[in-house]
Motif scaffolding. Structure first.
Motif, PDB file in Angstrom:
ATOM      1  N   HIS A 266      15.753 -28.117  58.087  1.00 12.36           N
ATOM      2  CA  HIS A 266      15.100 -28.038  59.389  1.00 12.36           C
ATOM      3  C   HIS A 266      14.739 -29.437  59.899  1.00 12.36           C
ATOM      4  CE1 HIS A 266      12.686 -26.573  62.696  1.00 12.36           C
ATOM      5  NE2 HIS A 266      11.693 -27.350  62.280  1.00 12.36           N
ATOM      6  N   LYS A 267      14.171 -30.266  59.025  1.00 12.44           N
ATOM      7  CA  LYS A 267      13.799 -31.623  59.428  1.00 12.44           C
ATOM      8  C   LYS A 267      15.024 -32.440  59.818  1.00 12.44           C
ATOM      9  CE  LYS A 267       9.345 -32.013  57.186  1.00 12.44           C
ATOM     10  NZ  LYS A 267       8.467 -32.817  56.349  1.00 12.44           N
ATOM     11  N   LEU A 268      16.099 -32.284  59.081  1.00 10.73           N
ATOM     12  CA  LEU A 268      17.335 -32.985  59.429  1.00 10.73           C
ATOM     13  C   LEU A 268      17.876 -32.526  60.782  1.00 10.73           C
ATOM     14  CD1 LEU A 268      19.063 -33.069  55.944  1.00 10.73           C
ATOM     15  CD2 LEU A 268      18.128 -35.025  57.207  1.00 10.73           C
ATOM     16  N   MET A 269      17.823 -31.216  61.040  1.00  9.30           N
ATOM     17  CA  MET A 269      18.319 -30.666  62.291  1.00  9.30           C
ATOM     18  C   MET A 269      17.528 -31.198  63.486  1.00  9.30           C
ATOM     19  SD  MET A 269      18.616 -26.686  63.499  1.00  9.30           S
ATOM     20  CE  MET A 269      16.848 -26.482  63.382  1.00  9.30           C
ATOM     21  N   VAL A 270      16.202 -31.157  63.400  1.00  5.87           N
ATOM     22  CA  VAL A 270      15.410 -31.612  64.543  1.00  5.87           C
ATOM     23  C   VAL A 270      15.489 -33.131  64.708  1.00  5.87           C
ATOM     24  CG1 VAL A 270      13.907 -29.598  64.558  1.00  5.87           C
ATOM     25  CG2 VAL A 270      13.204 -31.619  63.288  1.00  5.87           C
TER      26      VAL A 270
END
Length: 113
Positions: A10-14
């Protein structure tokens, strides 16, 4: 996937989403210039050294598409167009301050100025 992997993904995506919006040499300087208020195309071009009119136009369109800036057309002779930050663009204030602070630190550490 476990919870840590989900959080990481999730952190990588955002982060990728953020970088997609601010990537490149010119977008952050345009946003910073607009933190000083509404500006016309020529004013932005004077503020940002070395940007070509074509590149400025492309970057303004990209920032408008991503709802970072708004383009206001005034029915005057000649027609006047002004660019300003949207509430979403204004919400980047802390991010911009961190980038600026890191830039000062970088210059001191690496460049010595």
């Amino acid at each position: 996937m476990n919870q840590k992997e989900d959080i990481c993904q999730h952190k990588l995506m955002v982060t990728r989403d953020t970088l997609e919006v601010i990537q490149g040499k010119w977008r952050i300087p345009i946003i910073i210039a607009l933190t000083f208020g509404e500006k016309r195309f020529g004013e932005l071009q004077r503020d940002i050294a070395d940007i070509s009119p074509k590149m400025l136009s492309q970057e303004l369109k990209a920032l408008e598409t991503n709802k970072i800036i708004t383009r206001t057309l005034y029915d005057s002779m000649p027609v006047t167009v002004e660019y300003s930050l949207t509430p979403l663009g204004k919400s980047m204030k802390n991010l911009l301050n961190e980038i600026l602070n890191w830039g000062v630190h970088f210059r001191k550490e690496i460049i010595g100025k």
